[in-house]
Structures are given as C-alpha cells and as structure tokens.
Design an enzyme around this catalytic site. Structure first.
Site, PDB file in Angstrom:
ATOM      1  N   GLY A   9       0.806  -1.230   0.000  1.00 58.69           N
ATOM      2  CA  GLY A   9       0.000   0.000   0.000  1.00 58.69           C
ATOM      3  C   GLY A   9       0.831   1.269   0.000  1.00 58.69           C
ATOM      4  O   GLY A   9       0.301   2.354  -0.250  1.00 58.69           O
ATOM      5  N   PRO A  13       6.162   8.552  -4.751  1.00 55.38           N
ATOM      6  CA  PRO A  13       5.916   9.590  -5.756  1.00 55.38           C
ATOM      7  C   PRO A  13       6.772   9.312  -6.992  1.00 55.38           C
ATOM      8  O   PRO A  13       7.948   8.952  -6.872  1.00 55.38           O
ATOM      9  CB  PRO A  13       6.365  10.878  -5.053  1.00 55.38           C
ATOM     10  CG  PRO A  13       6.271  10.574  -3.594  1.00 55.38           C
ATOM     11  CD  PRO A  13       6.621   9.113  -3.481  1.00 55.38           C
ATOM     12  N   LEU A  15       7.912  11.321  -9.150  1.00 55.49           N
ATOM     13  CA  LEU A  15       8.935  12.334  -9.419  1.00 55.49           C
ATOM     14  C   LEU A  15       9.722  12.569  -8.132  1.00 55.49           C
ATOM     15  O   LEU A  15       9.143  12.899  -7.093  1.00 55.49           O
ATOM     16  CB  LEU A  15       8.275  13.643  -9.864  1.00 55.49           C
ATOM     17  CG  LEU A  15       9.203  14.831 -10.067  1.00 55.49           C
ATOM     18  CD1 LEU A  15      10.262  14.551 -11.131  1.00 55.49           C
ATOM     19  CD2 LEU A  15       8.403  16.072 -10.448  1.00 55.49           C
ATOM     20  N   GLY A  16      11.019  12.374  -8.222  1.00 56.15           N
ATOM     21  CA  GLY A  16      11.877  12.613  -7.062  1.00 56.15           C
ATOM     22  C   GLY A  16      12.982  13.580  -7.433  1.00 56.15           C
ATOM     23  O   GLY A  16      13.286  13.782  -8.614  1.00 56.15           O
ATOM     24  N   LEU A  17      13.593  14.156  -6.408  1.00 57.82           N
ATOM     25  CA  LEU A  17      14.751  15.021  -6.644  1.00 57.82           C
ATOM     26  C   LEU A  17      16.008  14.159  -6.622  1.00 57.82           C
ATOM     27  O   LEU A  17      16.282  13.489  -5.621  1.00 57.82           O
ATOM     28  CB  LEU A  17      14.844  16.095  -5.549  1.00 57.82           C
ATOM     29  CG  LEU A  17      16.040  17.059  -5.711  1.00 57.82           C
ATOM     30  CD1 LEU A  17      15.797  18.034  -6.869  1.00 57.82           C
ATOM     31  CD2 LEU A  17      16.313  17.823  -4.423  1.00 57.82           C
ATOM     32  N   GLY A  18      16.772  14.174  -7.718  1.00 55.18           N
ATOM     33  CA  GLY A  18      18.060  13.486  -7.737  1.00 55.18           C
ATOM     34  C   GLY A  18      19.093  14.318  -6.996  1.00 55.18           C
ATOM     35  O   GLY A  18      19.038  15.554  -7.021  1.00 55.18           O
ATOM     36  N   ASP A  43      16.007  11.252  -3.733  1.00 53.87           N
ATOM     37  CA  ASP A  43      16.861  10.103  -4.036  1.00 53.87           C
ATOM     38  C   ASP A  43      18.293  10.401  -3.569  1.00 53.87           C
ATOM     39  O   ASP A  43      18.911  11.351  -4.027  1.00 53.87           O
ATOM     40  CB  ASP A  43      16.870   9.823  -5.542  1.00 53.87           C
ATOM     41  CG  ASP A  43      17.686   8.580  -5.841  1.00 53.87           C
ATOM     42  OD1 ASP A  43      17.155   7.475  -5.622  1.00 53.87           O
ATOM     43  OD2 ASP A  43      18.865   8.710  -6.246  1.00 53.87           O
ATOM     44  N   TYR A  48      27.198   9.651  -2.732  1.00 50.90           N
ATOM     45  CA  TYR A  48      27.072  11.026  -3.219  1.00 50.90           C
ATOM     46  C   TYR A  48      27.734  12.017  -2.253  1.00 50.90           C
ATOM     47  O   TYR A  48      27.871  13.205  -2.566  1.00 50.90           O
ATOM     48  CB  TYR A  48      25.603  11.409  -3.446  1.00 50.90           C
ATOM     49  CG  TYR A  48      24.859  10.518  -4.428  1.00 50.90           C
ATOM     50  CD1 TYR A  48      25.541   9.697  -5.334  1.00 50.90           C
ATOM     51  CD2 TYR A  48      23.457  10.492  -4.462  1.00 50.90           C
ATOM     52  CE1 TYR A  48      24.855   8.873  -6.220  1.00 50.90           C
ATOM     53  CE2 TYR A  48      22.772   9.684  -5.353  1.00 50.90           C
ATOM     54  CZ  TYR A  48      23.480   8.868  -6.223  1.00 50.90           C
ATOM     55  OH  TYR A  48      22.786   8.057  -7.097  1.00 50.90           O
ATOM     56  N   LYS A  77      21.243   4.177  -0.982  1.00 56.38           N
ATOM     57  CA  LYS A  77      21.853   3.020  -1.663  1.00 56.38           C
ATOM     58  C   LYS A  77      23.098   2.540  -0.952  1.00 56.38           C
ATOM     59  O   LYS A  77      23.901   3.356  -0.474  1.00 56.38           O
ATOM     60  CB  LYS A  77      22.200   3.400  -3.117  1.00 56.38           C
ATOM     61  CG  LYS A  77      21.046   4.077  -3.840  1.00 56.38           C
ATOM     62  CD  LYS A  77      21.333   4.397  -5.288  1.00 56.38           C
ATOM     63  CE  LYS A  77      20.265   5.351  -5.813  1.00 56.38           C
ATOM     64  NZ  LYS A  77      20.571   6.760  -5.592  1.00 56.38           N
ATOM     65  N   HIS A 110      23.532  -0.499  -4.840  1.00 54.20           N
ATOM     66  CA  HIS A 110      23.809   0.559  -5.822  1.00 54.20           C
ATOM     67  C   HIS A 110      24.299   0.004  -7.164  1.00 54.20           C
ATOM     68  O   HIS A 110      23.892   0.480  -8.225  1.00 54.20           O
ATOM     69  CB  HIS A 110      24.848   1.533  -5.236  1.00 54.20           C
ATOM     70  CG  HIS A 110      24.790   2.908  -5.814  1.00 54.20           C
ATOM     71  ND1 HIS A 110      25.102   4.037  -5.106  1.00 54.20           N
ATOM     72  CD2 HIS A 110      24.452   3.337  -7.052  1.00 54.20           C
ATOM     73  CE1 HIS A 110      24.963   5.100  -5.892  1.00 54.20           C
ATOM     74  NE2 HIS A 110      24.558   4.697  -7.064  1.00 54.20           N
TER      75      HIS A 110
END
Ligand code: A2P
Length: 318
Positions: A9, A13, A15-18, A43, A48, A77, A110
């Site tokens: 459930g 979303p 659309l995510g922000l990279g 994300d 990173y 990741k 990853h």
C-alpha cells in the site's frame, strides 16, 4: 498519476529530486526548496557524499512543519564496499544517522559490483572483489535483514540486468521492488520495462536529462545532448514546455519513476511543474523511435584491467 503503489500500500511519488553531483554546499537549499515546491521523494546515496547535508534539510522541513516524515519517500543506496552480509547493517545505520532518520523508504544495492573493505573508489583491478567471492545473494540476505528490522520499508537494486534480477529472484525471500537504472529516450530499455512490469518491480529512471554535469573525464567526446535533440526540441515547442519537461514527462508516462537532479531553484520548480504537462500519443510515438541503446554511464569505470568485471558481464549484453 503521481505515485507508484507497492504491494503493502505504500506510495512512491513518481517524481523525485536526484542528488547525485549535488555539492554538499548546495544540496541543503535544493532539498528545502524542492520540498517547499511539493516534491515528496528524495533520491540519495552514501556515495554522493552529501547525505549529512540532506539530513539537515530534512530536519528543517520537518521541524518547520512543512512536511511530516511519513509524507516523504527517501531512497538511499548501499555502496560497493559493503556487500558482505554483515556489512549492510552498519552501512544503512551510517546513512540513517547522516539523514537523521529512523528508517528509509527504499534501500537499493547501488551496483552489482563489489570492492574490498575500505575502498571507496577503486584505483586498480585488485581493489575489486568478484561476484563469485561475494555473491549478490549474500548481499541480498543483508538487505533482507535490515528490511526485517524496519530500517527500510522496501529494498531493491540499481544497475541490474534482467539476468541478474532473475538470478536474485531464485534465492530472495523478500523480492526486490525497484530497479533504478539509466533511462531516457536514447536508452529506453523496453525489455527491462516489460520484464519488470511482469514481476511487479518498478523502474526508476536516473540521468533522465543526460547528466550533463558529470565530470568531463567520464564523458565521451561525441556525447549526444538530449536538450538539443531536434525531436525533443520540436515536441517541447508543440507542448509549450521545456525540453527537460518533455524528458521528465516521457518517463512518467511510461509508468516509471524519474529523479532529475537540480540544485537550481527555478529548475527544481520547472521540473516539478512537469505534472501539468501531458505528452500527446504522437509525441510518445516519436520519442519511442529515438532509442539507440546509448548509455551516458556505460560502467567503464568498473571494467578495470585485473578486475573480474567487464562491460559484457556488468550489463549481461553482447
Ligand atoms: P542544475 O543542477 O544546475 O539545475 P540528470 O538529472 O540527468 O543527472 O541531469 C542533471 C543536469 O541537468 C544538471 O546539470 C542540472 O543542472 C541540469 N538540469 C536540471 N533540470 C534542468 C532543467 N529544467 N533545464 C535545464 N537543465 C536542467
């Protein structure tokens, strides 16, 4: 449609922000801005090197009452140097501490690539460990353990071929629910999309805009520019939107999630406004014809002499 629904459930979303390549000094503002604009999916990844700054941003928006933790979808990741079963728990704990969260929504392996302990970026072939020595099935057991402990609500993979997902499904007791991979009009991966549809695995499109801000050392001299592709430019003109919005909307209309990176407030907003655009069937057909199986990130950095990895065995192609 703005969300992809999981079996339990939960809604991711689409659309995510990279945040890959978002400098630590810029990512705080980018995340705060994105959440103010309406993004609910961020994300992230250990590698990173900006999760602590993202954590500060998440704390701020939650403390300021802009959003509640449970309204956010946070992905991170597992890096390649933590593939042994007992390394997954400390790795996710490190990420959770940096992000200042009790749990992730999604944790991904990853890359199907393993490094020796302590190697962040390999300098030579001897820094790698083969998948015979640390099978993905072992790493997955570590992923299942942290999922069972409630440290992440969902687990998945990234940069996996169909073959590697099939292999994983033969041993997994918790199924991967997402494969995050490079997807854009020049790399459409229709077989992957069809296979993952059948298996109830969602795809998340990374580098949807072509990741032009990559280190030039890793760019091909003749690299195409998605923003300047004449078909994309013409579709943008016809739909009175930007080329970036065409690329983002195309990913959404194919039923994938998409994570465009930006640290610029105007572009963060523009990318979110993609929700207001609908590409015509004709435009979708025109884009479908652009596929070239072209990778901006071909994985060549992992195919170092002396390592057991090659482009052929990474992508299971050719
Ligand atoms: P910036 O962060 O300065 O906005 P990808 O998501 O494929 O990795 O691409 C990220 C690159 O695309 C970054 O250079 C980012 O720059 C740029 N970018 C993001 N959104 C847009 C947009 N709407 N228009 C043009 N460039 C964009």
């Amino acid at each position: 449609m703005r969300t992809l629904q999981f079996k339990n459930g939960d809604m991711m979303p689409n659309l995510g922000l990279g945040t890959w390549k978002s400098a630590p000094s810029e990512v705080f503002n980018a995340v705060v801005e994105a959440i103010k604009v309406g993004y609910r999916h961020i994300d992230c990844a250990f590698i990173y090197e900006n999760e602590a700054e993202i954590g500060n941003a998440l704390q701020k928006v939650i403390k300021d009452g802009i959003v509640k933790r449970e309204e956010l979808w946070i992905t991170s990741k597992l890096w390649n140097n933590a593939h042994r079963k007992d390394q997954v728990l400390p790795a996710i704990q490190h990420t959770l501490k940096d992000l200042q969260l009790d749990y992730l929504d999604l944790y991904l392996i990853h890359w199907p690539i393993a490094f020796h302990d302590g190697v962040t970026y390999p300098k030579s072939g001897s820094d790698f460990i083969s998948l015979d020595d640390i099978p993905i099935a072992e790493t997955w057991q570590g992923m299942e353990t942290v999922a069972k402990q409630g440290l992440t609500r969902h687990i998945g993979v990234s940069n996996f071929s169909i073959k590697k997902i099939k292999d994983l499904l033969t041993t997994a007791s918790i199924r991967p629910e997402v494969n995050q991979l490079e997807l854009h009009p020049l790399l459409q991966q229709n077989d992957m999309l069809d296979y993952c549809d059948q298996e109830n695995i969602y795809l998340t499109a990374y580098s949807p805009l072509g990741s032009m801000d990559r280190n030039p050392a890793f760019k091909a001299a003749d690299e195409p520019n998605l923003f300047e592709h004449p078909v994309i430019v013409e579709i943008a003109r016809a739909h009175q939107c930007s080329t970036a919005q065409v690329l983002i909307r195309w990913a959404m209309q194919r039923g994938t999630a998409v994570i465009p990176k930006s640290v610029n407030a105007n572009r963060i907003r523009q990318n979110f406004e993609t929700y207001q655009i609908q590409l015509s069937e004709e435009a979708m057909d025109q884009i479908a014809a652009l596929d070239k199986h072209y990778r901006f990130l071909n994985g060549g950095i992992w195919a170092q002499p002396g390592s057991s990895y090659t482009l052929a065995n990474l992508w299971d192609e050719g």
